[in-house]
Design a protein around this motif. Structure first.
Motif, PDB file in Angstrom:
ATOM      1  N   UNK A  88       0.839  -1.203   0.000  1.00 46.41           N
ATOM      2  CA  UNK A  88       0.000   0.000   0.000  1.00 46.41           C
ATOM      3  C   UNK A  88       0.874   1.254   0.000  1.00 46.41           C
ATOM      4  N   UNK A  89       1.909   1.232   0.844  1.00 49.75           N
ATOM      5  CA  UNK A  89       2.778   2.405   0.980  1.00 49.75           C
ATOM      6  C   UNK A  89       3.441   2.746  -0.347  1.00 49.75           C
ATOM      7  N   UNK A  90       3.905   1.700  -1.040  1.00 52.41           N
ATOM      8  CA  UNK A  90       4.570   1.915  -2.329  1.00 52.41           C
ATOM      9  C   UNK A  90       3.598   2.544  -3.330  1.00 52.41           C
ATOM     10  N   UNK A  91       2.366   2.026  -3.359  1.00 47.27           N
ATOM     11  CA  UNK A  91       1.340   2.574  -4.249  1.00 47.27           C
ATOM     12  C   UNK A  91       1.073   4.043  -3.933  1.00 47.27           C
ATOM     13  N   UNK A  92       0.942   4.336  -2.648  1.00 45.22           N
ATOM     14  CA  UNK A  92       0.590   5.695  -2.250  1.00 45.22           C
ATOM     15  C   UNK A  92       1.722   6.678  -2.557  1.00 45.22           C
ATOM     16  N   UNK A  93       2.943   6.257  -2.319  1.00 45.55           N
ATOM     17  CA  UNK A  93       4.085   7.116  -2.633  1.00 45.55           C
ATOM     18  C   UNK A  93       4.114   7.375  -4.144  1.00 45.55           C
ATOM     19  N   UNK A  94       3.833   6.326  -4.927  1.00 43.43           N
ATOM     20  CA  UNK A  94       3.752   6.461  -6.388  1.00 43.43           C
ATOM     21  C   UNK A  94       2.666   7.446  -6.780  1.00 43.43           C
ATOM     22  N   UNK A  95       1.507   7.331  -6.123  1.00 42.37           N
ATOM     23  CA  UNK A  95       0.385   8.229  -6.437  1.00 42.37           C
ATOM     24  C   UNK A  95       0.718   9.680  -6.117  1.00 42.37           C
ATOM     25  N   UNK A  96       1.420   9.894  -5.001  1.00 45.51           N
ATOM     26  CA  UNK A  96       1.815  11.268  -4.648  1.00 45.51           C
ATOM     27  C   UNK A  96       2.634  11.885  -5.777  1.00 45.51           C
ATOM     28  N   UNK A  97       3.570  11.110  -6.328  1.00 40.54           N
ATOM     29  CA  UNK A  97       4.405  11.618  -7.426  1.00 40.54           C
ATOM     30  C   UNK A  97       3.574  11.838  -8.682  1.00 40.54           C
ATOM     31  N   UNK A  98       2.659  10.880  -8.964  1.00 40.80           N
ATOM     32  CA  UNK A  98       1.843  10.986 -10.170  1.00 40.80           C
ATOM     33  C   UNK A  98       0.969  12.234 -10.134  1.00 40.80           C
ATOM     34  N   UNK A  99       0.331  12.442  -9.005  1.00 39.13           N
ATOM     35  CA  UNK A  99      -0.514  13.633  -8.851  1.00 39.13           C
ATOM     36  C   UNK A  99       0.325  14.906  -8.998  1.00 39.13           C
ATOM     37  N   UNK A 100       1.477  14.912  -8.339  1.00 35.68           N
ATOM     38  CA  UNK A 100       2.327  16.110  -8.383  1.00 35.68           C
ATOM     39  C   UNK A 100       2.753  16.396  -9.824  1.00 35.68           C
ATOM     40  N   UNK A 101       3.088  15.323 -10.580  1.00 33.81           N
ATOM     41  CA  UNK A 101       3.491  15.499 -11.975  1.00 33.81           C
ATOM     42  C   UNK A 101       2.318  16.012 -12.804  1.00 33.81           C
ATOM     43  N   UNK A 102       1.120  15.497 -12.526  1.00 39.20           N
ATOM     44  CA  UNK A 102      -0.069  15.935 -13.256  1.00 39.20           C
ATOM     45  C   UNK A 102      -0.337  17.411 -12.992  1.00 39.20           C
ATOM     46  N   UNK A 103      -0.165  17.822 -11.749  1.00 36.36           N
ATOM     47  CA  UNK A 103      -0.354  19.235 -11.396  1.00 36.36           C
ATOM     48  C   UNK A 103       0.672  20.092 -12.125  1.00 36.36           C
ATOM     49  N   UNK A 104       1.898  19.580 -12.186  1.00 41.49           N
ATOM     50  CA  UNK A 104       2.987  20.304 -12.840  1.00 41.49           C
ATOM     51  C   UNK A 104       2.675  20.491 -14.323  1.00 41.49           C
ATOM     52  N   UNK A 105       2.204  19.422 -14.978  1.00 41.87           N
ATOM     53  CA  UNK A 105       1.950  19.526 -16.417  1.00 41.87           C
ATOM     54  C   UNK A 105       0.733  20.410 -16.669  1.00 41.87           C
ATOM     55  N   UNK A 143       0.029  22.975 -14.871  1.00 38.20           N
ATOM     56  CA  UNK A 143       0.570  24.321 -14.657  1.00 38.20           C
ATOM     57  C   UNK A 143       1.290  24.802 -15.925  1.00 38.20           C
ATOM     58  N   UNK A 144       2.088  23.897 -16.498  1.00 33.96           N
ATOM     59  CA  UNK A 144       2.830  24.229 -17.713  1.00 33.96           C
ATOM     60  C   UNK A 144       1.862  24.507 -18.847  1.00 33.96           C
ATOM     61  N   UNK A 145       0.812  23.664 -18.962  1.00 35.63           N
ATOM     62  CA  UNK A 145      -0.183  23.835 -20.023  1.00 35.63           C
ATOM     63  C   UNK A 145      -0.857  25.202 -19.893  1.00 35.63           C
ATOM     64  N   UNK A 146      -1.156  25.589 -18.668  1.00 34.36           N
ATOM     65  CA  UNK A 146      -1.796  26.903 -18.434  1.00 34.36           C
ATOM     66  C   UNK A 146      -0.882  28.053 -18.853  1.00 34.36           C
ATOM     67  N   UNK A 147       0.407  27.878 -18.616  1.00 29.36           N
ATOM     68  CA  UNK A 147       1.352  28.933 -18.968  1.00 29.36           C
ATOM     69  C   UNK A 147       1.515  29.065 -20.475  1.00 29.36           C
TER      70      UNK A 147
END
Ligand SMILES: [Zn+2]
Length: 433
Positions: A408-425, A427-431
């Motif tokens: 579970x922990x591995x999945x959740x850590x992965x999800x944190x990164x995935x969400x953060x990357x999605x937010x980043x992209x 943000x870039x798309x908006x710019x």
């Protein structure tokens, strides 16, 4: 302008994936994309969520001709029945019905009762107890039959992130987190981070949490499933894990408890009036005498909490300490609380205490210039500075749960990164636009 936007605090909070325990089985693959023609991962996810919110109605619904009545203060069933043109005989017949009709005795102001009356006859009555619970009473051949109807809230998983300018509360608010979730976030990391003293500009957080939805609308917050907090360059990660016998708790991805075996201070929000100092001039004796603990200024009678689970090995008067309680915590640790005004009820030698339990009250017994708590902390018999000593973690994840937890922990850590990357992209798309 672009720079300004870029450096601005990320203020998006998104509802993305449905939770594993939701009925939906689809998953969203978030992939980075910079093309404007394609919807962004976040938009794709949002569409999916919207789709799922429109659930097909499985039951055949009888068309009811509802007449709503709000329960007013001082109302009885008879009053309400009277308002819709029904009599005491109807009240009697309903109360003689099958099922949980007794619940009708618990009506209170603000609730709603809905009546379906045909001719002069009551054919159905719905007692709406809350957003999720109602009692449906329908006419049958054998009188009225009551049945509880409980709408199930559907958990949706959301993500929020933010960077702190001044306080966690402001940043969390900008990120769309409720006050309750912000408190919870502070509680989870509060063992490692002092949210008053340690916070610096640029500290940041990421949170995966649940929102409980009903009929496509958010009703309340759910739990924080995973969170990350970066404080002065140190990143702490917490994963929620629940077992039927131990309940829910937060752990590091390695399975250590986020909680510590000891509270940092025996008094909440107290000011330190004198620090640990092995070469201090004593305020009463005026001689160089080690100050082997930390003094917390607090008014007489303030509760003193046991900083860890343990056993009272001394509760009594001891020279300059005045009324003092000493706790033993396992083999290795010992804590001491001095100058007490009095002991909490039941505190005597041999008493077992829990972390956070009140063991006594602030006073000025012994050698003290005024009411305060003198607190000492020992590791393997050696006195240590209670403010800076490295505190041991509370119980880690249980052995039998470890393997499942790590997955579970591995999945959740992965999800944190995935969400953060999605937010980043996003943000870039908006710019780019
Ligand atoms: Zn002291």
């Amino acid at each position: 302008m672009a720079v300004a936007v870029c450096s601005a605090v990320m203020i998006l909070a998104l509802t993305l994936l449905p939770s594993p325990d939701a009925t939906a089985t689809k998953t969203v693959r978030l992939k980075p994309t910079s093309a404007n023609v394609e919807p962004t991962p976040i938009e794709q996810a949002q569409e999916l969520v919207d789709e799922q919110l429109v659930e097909p109605q499985m039951e055949t619904v009888i068309a009811r001709n509802w007449q709503d009545q709000k329960v007013r203060s001082g109302d009885t069933l008879s009053h309400i029945f009277k308002r819709v043109g029904l009599g005491s005989r109807d009240v009697y017949e309903v109360m003689a019905g099958q099922g949980d009709v007794e619940l009708l005795k618990k009506i209170h102001p603000g609730q709603t009762m809905r009546f379906d009356i045909e001719g002069q006859k009551l054919v159905a009555l719905e007692y709406v107890m809350s957003r999720t619970d109602s009692l449906m009473i329908e006419q049958s051949e054998n009188g009225y039959v009551a049945e509880m109807q409980i709408k199930e809230m559907v958990p949706f998983t959301s993500y929020a992130e933010g960077t702190i300018d001044s306080s966690l509360f402001l940043a969390a608010q900008k990120a769309g987190l409720s006050e309750g979730l912000t408190m919870e976030l502070a509680n989870i990391f509060g063992w490692d981070v002092d949210f008053v003293l340690d916070i610096r500009e640029g500290d940041s957080f990421r949170v995966i949490y649940q929102e409980m939805h009903l009929d496509g609308e958010k009703v309340k917050d759910g739990e924080i499933l995973a969170a990350q907090f970066t404080n002065q360059g140190n990143t702490f990660t917490a994963i929620r894990y629940e077992t039927s016998d131990r309940g829910a708790s937060y752990f590091t991805p390695q399975g250590e408890s986020m909680r510590k075996a000891f509270l940092r201070s025996p008094i909440s929000f107290a000011r330190i009036s004198s620090h640990f100092n092995l070469r201090r001039k004593h305020p009463v004796l005026h001689t160089i005498r080690a100050h082997k603990g930390t003094d917390y200024a607090a008014s007489r009678g303030t509760p003193i909490k046991a900083t860890g689970d343990g056993k009272v090995i001394f509760a009594g008067v001891k020279g300059g300490y005045g009324k003092v309680v000493i706790l033993q915590h396992g083999q290795k640790y010992r804590s001491l609380y001095a100058h007490m005004n009095n002991y909490a009820r039941g505190i005597r030698s041999g008493t077992r205490v829990k972390q956070g339990q009140t063991i006594g009250y602030v006073g000025s017994t012994g050698l003290a210039t005024g009411p305060h708590l003198h607190y000492e902390f020992y590791v393997n018999g050696a006195v240590r500075n209670p403010v800076t000593v490295k505190l041991p973690h509370a119980e880690p994840i249980a052995k039998q749960d470890k393997e499942a937890f790590l997955t579970v922990a591995q999945q959740m850590v992965g999800q944190l990164s995935t969400y953060a990357a999605a937010m980043e992209s996003e943000k870039v798309a908006n710019l780019d636009q």
